[in-house]
Design a protein around this motif. Structure first.
Motif, short mmCIF file in Angstrom:
data_model
loop_
_atom_site.label_atom_id
_atom_site.label_comp_id
_atom_site.label_asym_id
_atom_site.label_seq_id
_atom_site.Cartn_x
_atom_site.Cartn_y
_atom_site.Cartn_z
N ARG A 21 0.82 -1.20 0.00
CA ARG A 21 0.00 0.00 0.00
C ARG A 21 0.86 1.25 0.00
O ARG A 21 0.60 2.19 -0.75
CB ARG A 21 -0.92 -0.01 1.22
N LEU B 64 1.29 4.10 -2.86
CA LEU B 64 1.15 5.52 -2.54
C LEU B 64 2.32 6.32 -3.06
O LEU B 64 2.15 7.39 -3.66
CB LEU B 64 1.01 5.69 -1.02
N ALA C 189 -8.86 12.82 3.08
CA ALA C 189 -8.14 11.71 2.45
C ALA C 189 -8.85 10.38 2.69
O ALA C 189 -8.93 9.54 1.78
CB ALA C 189 -6.71 11.65 2.98
N ASN D 148 -10.24 7.98 -0.21
CA ASN D 148 -9.80 6.58 -0.28
C ASN D 148 -10.98 5.63 -0.35
O ASN D 148 -10.95 4.61 -1.05
CB ASN D 148 -8.93 6.26 0.93
N GLY E 281 -7.86 2.97 -3.40
CA GLY E 281 -7.65 3.07 -1.96
C GLY E 281 -6.48 3.92 -1.52
O GLY E 281 -6.22 4.00 -0.32
N VAL E 282 -5.78 4.59 -2.45
CA VAL E 282 -4.63 5.42 -2.06
C VAL E 282 -4.71 6.84 -2.64
O VAL E 282 -3.84 7.65 -2.35
CB VAL E 282 -3.30 4.77 -2.51
N GLY F 80 -6.70 9.30 -1.99
CA GLY F 80 -6.84 10.31 -0.96
C GLY F 80 -5.52 10.65 -0.29
O GLY F 80 -5.22 11.82 -0.02
N ASP F 81 -4.71 9.63 -0.03
CA ASP F 81 -3.39 9.88 0.56
C ASP F 81 -2.48 10.61 -0.42
O ASP F 81 -1.66 11.45 -0.02
CB ASP F 81 -2.75 8.55 0.98
N ARG G 297 2.26 6.53 6.94
CA ARG G 297 1.54 5.28 6.68
C ARG G 297 2.42 4.07 6.94
O ARG G 297 1.94 3.01 7.36
CB ARG G 297 1.04 5.26 5.23
N PRO H 280 -3.69 -2.60 -2.40
CA PRO H 280 -4.46 -1.63 -3.20
C PRO H 280 -5.22 -2.29 -4.34
O PRO H 280 -5.09 -1.92 -5.50
CB PRO H 280 -3.36 -0.68 -3.72
N SER I 216 -15.68 7.90 7.59
CA SER I 216 -14.98 8.85 6.73
C SER I 216 -15.90 9.94 6.18
O SER I 216 -15.42 10.83 5.47
CB SER I 216 -14.33 8.12 5.56
#
Length: 449
Positions: free
Chosen positions: A4, A8, A121, A125, A131-132, A134-135, A160, A287, A329
């Motif tokens: 993950r 990212l 974020a 996500n 799933g990444v 937002g980061d 992270r 991910p 979230s």
């Protein structure tokens, strides 16, 4: 670095440019690339979404949609409030960990802004595939506001990574001691991993003792990255905060899994559910999902089935956990709407831009060219200067033109006043193409007589 965090870092490297420049660059890259490369790039971009869709399709095909609908029907208002509360706890401590890592790297990050950005974020996500994303958005925006995008990306990656390290540090002893479907495999894998690690360390030590050459660029970059990670995570002023926040965040995720198990109808003890929850959290680090759904549901259904608790129960637990995570979230959506509304109500005006330009340091002005006049063309807005290579003949003509410019004379010069109409002759007498000097091989003009 886990899968993950690696995804990212890779995605953040591709989103270094502003949003206004991303679309033209992407379009140019896709239109100019060969068809095979474009297909491979599209598969790599959407591989996680396709994999998550395939996993969900296989689960629904084998277990049916009744399990999914039954898990959704069991969610009530107290369960949603519990998810919001646990989510607030984990988000606040995650934002605090991000602040400590950023401060250790020398970046300014207020705690309130960090909490809002972290909520945003989390929502991105959960709402976007992969799933990444937002980061990635959080890392790039913080780097742009701080003036160093690379350091902002590294701060998010290290933050992270700290959470994943805490998960592995707690998960490995639990999976090696408590009964679980992977107890035997985990012990065999732990033995093989220990032997492989010892062998790799022995090889590295032998190579370093036998070589005295200068370190390569890759080794220097790796050493710099390890030094930065040690400064951000293991420094005296940061490691207690990072450790405490990571433990609290992990405890919050495990507590939410236990709440989801009770809501889904599982009556197993917390000791039995703890290894299964750790397996589900490890699967969430991949991910390969659609809004968080994918590997988590597959691993949880398999683990509950192997533990004798029922695969359909495991799928229901995973579905309830996914819904609670999405509800936790949702404050990120409020952050997005609030900042969008603030941007509409208070747009940047010309007065604010002028004030920023006044506060900015002025560029050094060039000395005026002698004999230059303020023509209407000179009063236009200045254009950016582009440095171009010039040939030898162009440089020669430029030097000749500089010699052609007549030196300025004071207005009180009597010679200037008496012979003012012959300025063009005085200029032409020293100019190469219209020279009046016999030594230069040019004919005499009437003005020079």
């Amino acid at each position: 670095m886990t899968t993950r965090t690696a995804a990212l870092a890779t995605a953040a490297e591709e989103v270094r440019v502003p949003v206004t420049e991303t679309v033209p660059v992407a379009v140019a890259a896709h239109t100019g690339a060969p068809p095979r490369r474009r297909v491979l790039r599209a598969l790599r971009t959407h591989f996680g979404t396709v994999a998550g869709a395939l996993i969900l399709g296989m689960l629904l095909w084998r277990l049916g949609t009744g399990v999914l609908l039954d898990g959704l029907r069991r969610i009530d208002v107290p369960t949603l409030l519990a998810g919001l509360g646990i989510g607030a706890l984990t988000t606040v401590f995650s934002a605090w960990r991000w602040c400590r890592v950023a401060h250790a790297l020398g970046m300014r990050l207020p705690f309130g802004a960090a909490v809002a950005d972290y909520y945003r974020a989390l929502f991105l996500n959960a709402a976007l595939p992969g799933g990444v994303l937002g980061d990635v958005h959080r890392a790039v925006r913080h780097g742009q506001s701080a003036g160093d995008v690379g350091r902002g990306v590294r701060a998010v990656v290290l933050e992270r990574t700290a959470g994943q390290v805490a998960l592995v540090a707690v998960g490995v002893p639990v999976l090696l001691t408590l009964p679980s479907p992977v107890l035997t495999q985990a012990r065999h894998l732990a033995g093989l991993t220990a032997l492989a690690t010892l062998g790799a360390l022995a090889i590295v030590v032998a190579v370093r003792m036998g070589r005295t050459l200068r370190p390569s660029r890759r080794r220097r970059a790796l050493g710099a990255a390890l030094t930065e990670a040690r400064t951000a995570l293991l420094a005296r002023g940061s490691w207690p905060s990072v450790l405490l926040s990571s433990v609290v965040v992990l405890a919050g995720h495990l507590l939410m899994f236990l709440v989801a198990a009770r809501v889904a109808g599982s009556h197993a003890s917390p000791v039995t559910l703890l290894p299964l929850a750790l397996l589900a959290l490890i699967a969430m680090g991949l991910p390969l999902n659609i809004g968080g759904f994918g590997p988590r549901e597959g691993v949880t259904a398999w683990a509950f089935g192997a533990a004798g608790l029922g695969a359909d129960t495991g799928l229901g637990v995973a579905v309830v956990y996914g819904v609670l995570s999405f509800v936790a979230s949702l404050p990120g959506l409020l952050v997005l709407l609030a900042r969008w509304y603030t941007g509409l109500r208070h747009p940047r005006t010309a007065t604010e831009n002028a004030a920023e330009e006044d506060q900015a340091p002025a560029a050094p002005s060039r000395p005026p060219v002698p004999g230059a006049e303020r023509t209407p063309h000179a009063l236009r807005a200045p254009r950016p200067h582009t440095r171009r290579a010039r040939s030898a003949s162009a440089r020669f003509l430029t030097r000749g033109h500089r010699r052609c410019v007549a030196p300025p004379s004071s207005p009180s010069d009597p010679t200037r006043e008496k012979y003012g109409s012959k300025d063009s002759a005085s200029v032409a007498s020293n100019c190469f193409p219209l020279s009046a000097e016999a030594s230069e091989g040019r004919p005499m003009t009437p003005d020079s007589v």
